[in-house]
Design a protein around this motif. Structure first.
Motif, PDB file in Angstrom:
ATOM      1  N   TRP A 461      16.741   1.000  95.007  1.00  0.00           N
ATOM      2  CA  TRP A 461      17.858   1.034  95.977  1.00  0.00           C
ATOM      3  C   TRP A 461      17.317   1.314  97.380  1.00  0.00           C
ATOM      4  O   TRP A 461      17.667   0.637  98.342  1.00  0.00           O
ATOM      5  CB  TRP A 461      18.855   2.130  95.564  1.00  0.00           C
ATOM      6  CG  TRP A 461      20.097   2.180  96.418  1.00  0.00           C
ATOM      7  CD1 TRP A 461      21.299   1.590  96.157  1.00  0.00           C
ATOM      8  CD2 TRP A 461      20.270   2.863  97.679  1.00  0.00           C
ATOM      9  NE1 TRP A 461      22.195   1.853  97.160  1.00  0.00           N
ATOM     10  CE2 TRP A 461      21.592   2.626  98.115  1.00  0.00           C
ATOM     11  CE3 TRP A 461      19.438   3.639  98.482  1.00  0.00           C
ATOM     12  CZ2 TRP A 461      22.100   3.148  99.309  1.00  0.00           C
ATOM     13  CZ3 TRP A 461      19.939   4.154  99.686  1.00  0.00           C
ATOM     14  CH2 TRP A 461      21.266   3.907 100.075  1.00  0.00           C
ATOM     15  N   ARG A 479      16.944  -7.878  98.333  1.00  0.00           N
ATOM     16  CA  ARG A 479      17.821  -8.100  97.183  1.00  0.00           C
ATOM     17  C   ARG A 479      17.375  -9.355  96.431  1.00  0.00           C
ATOM     18  O   ARG A 479      17.300  -9.368  95.195  1.00  0.00           O
ATOM     19  CB  ARG A 479      19.262  -8.251  97.685  1.00  0.00           C
ATOM     20  CG  ARG A 479      20.219  -8.597  96.578  1.00  0.00           C
ATOM     21  CD  ARG A 479      21.649  -8.707  97.030  1.00  0.00           C
ATOM     22  NE  ARG A 479      22.423  -9.111  95.857  1.00  0.00           N
ATOM     23  CZ  ARG A 479      23.616  -8.670  95.557  1.00  0.00           C
ATOM     24  NH1 ARG A 479      24.203  -7.812  96.330  1.00  0.00           N
ATOM     25  NH2 ARG A 479      24.244  -9.089  94.472  1.00  0.00           N
ATOM     26  N   SER A 515      21.728  -3.743  88.217  1.00  0.00           N
ATOM     27  CA  SER A 515      22.001  -4.518  89.444  1.00  0.00           C
ATOM     28  C   SER A 515      23.081  -3.822  90.268  1.00  0.00           C
ATOM     29  O   SER A 515      22.974  -3.705  91.492  1.00  0.00           O
ATOM     30  CB  SER A 515      22.460  -5.937  89.105  1.00  0.00           C
ATOM     31  OG  SER A 515      21.461  -6.582  88.363  1.00  0.00           O
ATOM     32  N   GLN A 516      24.117  -3.357  89.584  1.00  0.00           N
ATOM     33  CA  GLN A 516      25.185  -2.626  90.288  1.00  0.00           C
ATOM     34  C   GLN A 516      24.592  -1.407  91.007  1.00  0.00           C
ATOM     35  O   GLN A 516      24.903  -1.134  92.154  1.00  0.00           O
ATOM     36  CB  GLN A 516      26.237  -2.207  89.256  1.00  0.00           C
ATOM     37  CG  GLN A 516      27.371  -1.376  89.807  1.00  0.00           C
ATOM     38  CD  GLN A 516      28.303  -0.868  88.679  1.00  0.00           C
ATOM     39  OE1 GLN A 516      28.578  -1.585  87.708  1.00  0.00           O
ATOM     40  NE2 GLN A 516      28.748   0.363  88.807  1.00  0.00           N
ATOM     41  N   PHE A 519      22.150  -2.784  93.972  1.00  0.00           N
ATOM     42  CA  PHE A 519      22.661  -3.696  95.001  1.00  0.00           C
ATOM     43  C   PHE A 519      23.894  -3.155  95.732  1.00  0.00           C
ATOM     44  O   PHE A 519      24.187  -3.588  96.840  1.00  0.00           O
ATOM     45  CB  PHE A 519      22.964  -5.081  94.411  1.00  0.00           C
ATOM     46  CG  PHE A 519      21.729  -5.773  93.873  1.00  0.00           C
ATOM     47  CD1 PHE A 519      20.510  -5.673  94.542  1.00  0.00           C
ATOM     48  CD2 PHE A 519      21.769  -6.517  92.695  1.00  0.00           C
ATOM     49  CE1 PHE A 519      19.361  -6.297  94.049  1.00  0.00           C
ATOM     50  CE2 PHE A 519      20.624  -7.138  92.209  1.00  0.00           C
ATOM     51  CZ  PHE A 519      19.418  -7.022  92.874  1.00  0.00           C
ATOM     52  N   ASN A 520      24.642  -2.250  95.102  1.00  0.00           N
ATOM     53  CA  ASN A 520      25.797  -1.674  95.810  1.00  0.00           C
ATOM     54  C   ASN A 520      25.315  -0.756  96.923  1.00  0.00           C
ATOM     55  O   ASN A 520      24.467   0.102  96.675  1.00  0.00           O
ATOM     56  CB  ASN A 520      26.667  -0.842  94.849  1.00  0.00           C
ATOM     57  CG  ASN A 520      27.564  -1.727  94.029  1.00  0.00           C
ATOM     58  OD1 ASN A 520      27.492  -2.945  94.118  1.00  0.00           O
ATOM     59  ND2 ASN A 520      28.404  -1.101  93.208  1.00  0.00           N
ATOM     60  N   ASP A 521      25.879  -0.921  98.111  1.00  0.00           N
ATOM     61  CA  ASP A 521      25.454  -0.052  99.212  1.00  0.00           C
ATOM     62  C   ASP A 521      25.824   1.405  98.949  1.00  0.00           C
ATOM     63  O   ASP A 521      25.119   2.323  99.332  1.00  0.00           O
ATOM     64  CB  ASP A 521      26.083  -0.514 100.532  1.00  0.00           C
ATOM     65  CG  ASP A 521      25.343  -1.740 101.061  1.00  0.00           C
ATOM     66  OD1 ASP A 521      24.170  -1.948 100.661  1.00  0.00           O
ATOM     67  OD2 ASP A 521      25.934  -2.503 101.831  1.00  0.00           O
ATOM     68  N   GLU A 522      26.950   1.592  98.282  1.00  0.00           N
ATOM     69  CA  GLU A 522      27.383   2.948  97.899  1.00  0.00           C
ATOM     70  C   GLU A 522      26.414   3.442  96.814  1.00  0.00           C
ATOM     71  O   GLU A 522      26.345   2.847  95.736  1.00  0.00           O
ATOM     72  CB  GLU A 522      28.797   2.839  97.325  1.00  0.00           C
ATOM     73  CG  GLU A 522      29.502   4.136  97.065  1.00  0.00           C
ATOM     74  CD  GLU A 522      30.072   4.766  98.332  1.00  0.00           C
ATOM     75  OE1 GLU A 522      30.187   5.973  98.312  1.00  0.00           O
ATOM     76  OE2 GLU A 522      30.370   4.034  99.307  1.00  0.00           O
ATOM     77  N   GLU A 524      25.238   5.416  93.777  1.00  0.00           N
ATOM     78  CA  GLU A 524      25.860   6.159  92.665  1.00  0.00           C
ATOM     79  C   GLU A 524      25.159   7.502  92.523  1.00  0.00           C
ATOM     80  O   GLU A 524      23.934   7.550  92.402  1.00  0.00           O
ATOM     81  CB  GLU A 524      25.687   5.396  91.347  1.00  0.00           C
ATOM     82  CG  GLU A 524      26.708   4.340  91.074  1.00  0.00           C
ATOM     83  CD  GLU A 524      28.106   4.884  90.754  1.00  0.00           C
ATOM     84  OE1 GLU A 524      28.272   6.105  90.585  1.00  0.00           O
ATOM     85  OE2 GLU A 524      29.017   4.053  90.697  1.00  0.00           O
TER      86      GLU A 524
END
Ligand SMILES: CC(=O)SCCNC(=O)CCNC(=O)[C@H](O)C(C)(C)COP(=O)(O)OP(=O)(O)OC[C@H]1O[C@@H](n2cnc3c(N)ncnc32)[C@H](O)[C@@H]1OP(=O)(O)O
Ligand SMILES: O=CC(=O)O
Length: 536
Positions: A461, A479, A515-516, A519-522, A524
């Motif tokens: 990330w 990405r 991937s979530q 690739f998510n800017d937020e 986790e």
């Protein structure tokens, strides 16, 4: 679903008869009533502490870096010690860890010759409902000394006469147990795991001349430690236990907790059984907390070792703090495990463990962790050689004063294509296992659990977003590049495990979750949070 307000249901349409019996044995009306009290009394403060984590993150993002707190200076400078430690926690030179849900492993760990067994409901356990209930069953049987297991070849496992002292690591404050609702809200998983183990075992543990002992994970502040202490006091009153009966070792495994190590010991001083250096989560926390800072970036995971300055400073600070307070400072987990069918690689792995533990004992640690019974004798030898007494709490170690700058020092080193591919591969394989109900697995001859996988996904990330996220050959980590590598990785996994195993596994959904996560800017907070939505 078990609703603690209205009715208590023991039927579970999905559960087999055997599982339903297990649930009945664990979720007795009396145990449920105790759980309900815990949740009602402490969940509001749990939520407040979690909100505080977000506030603190925003402050860090805005440039307020961690430092020792001026308002708690007197705690750090005054003279005080923790309460005396029970006899069976005085010598902790080798501690083995493992998932509480695996019955055979619990027996093997208790019989391993280690002084302590940390039965893990956190990073080594995928918290399926089945695993969580099975863990409680195993723990009750272990405490009552009737834990047995017969494998598919008829080999029978029983407990030895002399077994390790049992410590239980409940899930962290961030997790909820979705199968149990209290007043319509999901129950805190920490209180669920802690409450059930305490309720069912405290009396027998005391009869065994031991006690209800815990490892507390992922704490970020003294307030979170205080919450645990309040839970302990309340539980002792409710169950008629003498105050101070419960003992807990806190894992210093977040960068913020390191700055409050003394304060955390202070909050828990009546219930404290020292601190532990949870190195893997610590690296993850360092990555997570400073992810939005342009000057913080870590090299390949394999290069972030215990001798890089920020890791060295942290372990020295924990040892010094503990010994000042007459508390144990337990070391961490070397990731190496014995390697089958390759004597040379095996010897190298064992030598790495030996070197790591030698460094720890010389540094002043009073014991350390192993992931596998095959490592117990090696670590035992190291501690026997360098630590003749039960512990070295009274030994003063001359370290230079550790400053905030030391704790925050940024390590240098390259990001390699191999390191990037390794992170992608390890994270996908680990998530695949976790979705399938296994929380600790061997991957490329290393022990991988939730904490180590968190580092792998957090690095990817960060490298995608960081201006210095370049491979050493000059390519920017994007990405697009990571997507290509995930595709190649899935093909490689299919080729190496074969079509059948691949198709029967969770590789595609693990790759989707990975991937979530990258690739998510937020960002986790924990991979186990979206992961938990995908398991039963
Ligand atoms: C960063 C952190 O949070 S660290 C703490 C959390 N992580 C852990 O607790 C990980 C603990 N370790 C493990 O789970 C395991 O060692 C693994 C998954 C890494 C490897 O397990 P396996 O592949 O089963 O190892 P292997 O095949 O070598 O096992 C050989 C024997 O040792 C036993 N064994 C292996 N690890 C353990 C353990 N930690 N505790 C007890 N027994 C164990 C196996 O049950 C097996 O027993 P058997 O011969 O009676 O069948
Ligand atoms: O929990 C232990 C760690 O190293 O992380």
């Amino acid at each position: 679903m078990y609703n603690l307000t209205t009715s208590i249901q023991y039927q579970d349409a999905e559960a087999t008869n055997e599982f339903q019996n297990d649930i009945k044995k664990i979720l007795t009306p009396e145990a449920m009533a105790f759980l309900k009290k815990l949740h009602v009394k402490f969940n509001t403060e749990r939520i407040r502490c979690l909100k505080q984590r977000q506030i603190r993150q925003k402050e860090i993002d805005n440039g307020k870096m961690p430092d020792f707190l001026p308002e708690t200076k007197s705690i750090r400078h005054d003279k005080w010690t923790i309460s005396p430690i029970p006899d069976d926690l005085k010598d902790r030179r080798v501690e083995i860890t493992g998932p509480a849900s695996d019955r055979k492993m619990v027996i093997n760990a208790l019989n391993s010759g280690a002084y302590v067994f940390m039965a893990d409901l956190e990073d080594a356990t995928s918290p399926t409902w089945q695993n969580i209930i099975q863990s409680q069953i195993n723990l009750i049987d272990a405490v009552n000394r009737n834990l047995t297991y017969t494998n598919e070849n008829g080999k029978h496992y029983t407990l030895n006469e002399k077994i390790a002292t049992l410590l239980v690591r409940p899930r962290g404050w961030h997790l909820e147990e979705k199968h149990v609702l209290v007043n319509g809200e999901k129950m805190s998983a920490s209180l669920f795991d802690f409450g059930l183990y305490l309720f069912h075992n405290a009396a027998q543990l005391l009869k065994n001349n031991s006690g209800p002992y815990f490892y507390l994970p992922k704490i970020e502040s003294r307030e979170e430690a205080r919450l645990w202490n309040d839970v302990f006091i309340f539980s002792e009153q409710e169950l008629g236990l003498q105050q101070g009966t419960i003992k807990a070792t806190v894992l210093i495994e977040t960068i913020l907790a390191a700055f409050e190590a003394d304060e955390i010991l202070y909050e828990l001083r009546e219930h404290s059984a020292g601190l532990n250096c949870g190195r893997w989560d610590y690296i993850f926390s360092y990555l997570k907390k400073f992810r939005n800072h342009q000057d913080f970036i870590l090299p390949d995971r394999s290069l972030v070792t215990m001798t890089v300055p920020f890791m060295k400073a942290y372990t020295q600070y924990v040892v010094e703090t503990c010994h000042k307070r007459k508390a144990h400072a337990i070391g961490g987990m070397a990731a190496q495990i014995p390697i089958k069918n390759n004597p040379k690689a095996n010897e190298e792995a064992l030598n790495k463990v030996k070197a790591d533990k030698t460094r720890e004992v010389i540094n002043g640690h009073d014991g350390s962790w192993v992931a596998h019974p095959g490592l117990v004798p090696i670590v035992l030898d190291v501690f026997n050689e360098h630590m003749p007494e039960a512990n070295q709490i009274d030994r003063q170690i001359e370290h230079k004063t550790i400053t905030a700058k030391d704790l925050l020092a940024i390590p240098e080193g390259p990001i390699t294509e191999e390191g990037l591919r390794m992170n992608i591969s390890v994270a996908i394989q680990y998530i695949e296992a976790w979705l399938g109900g296994k929380g600790a697995v061997p991957i490329y001859n290393l022990m991988e659990d939730a904490a180590t996988a968190e580092i792998s996904r957090a690095q990817v990330w960060q490298w995608i977003r960081h201006p210095q996220g370049f491979l050493e050959d000059g390519r920017k980590i994007t990405r697009n590049l990571v997507e290509q590598m995930i595709t190649v990785e899935l093909v490689d996994l299919k080729n190496s495990f074969g079509e059948e195993q691949f198709n029967n596994g969770n590789y595609e959904s693990a790759a989707r979750l990975f991937s979530q996560l990258v690739f998510n800017d937020e960002f986790e907070e924990f991979l186990t949070l979206p992961g938990y939505e995908r398991i039963d």
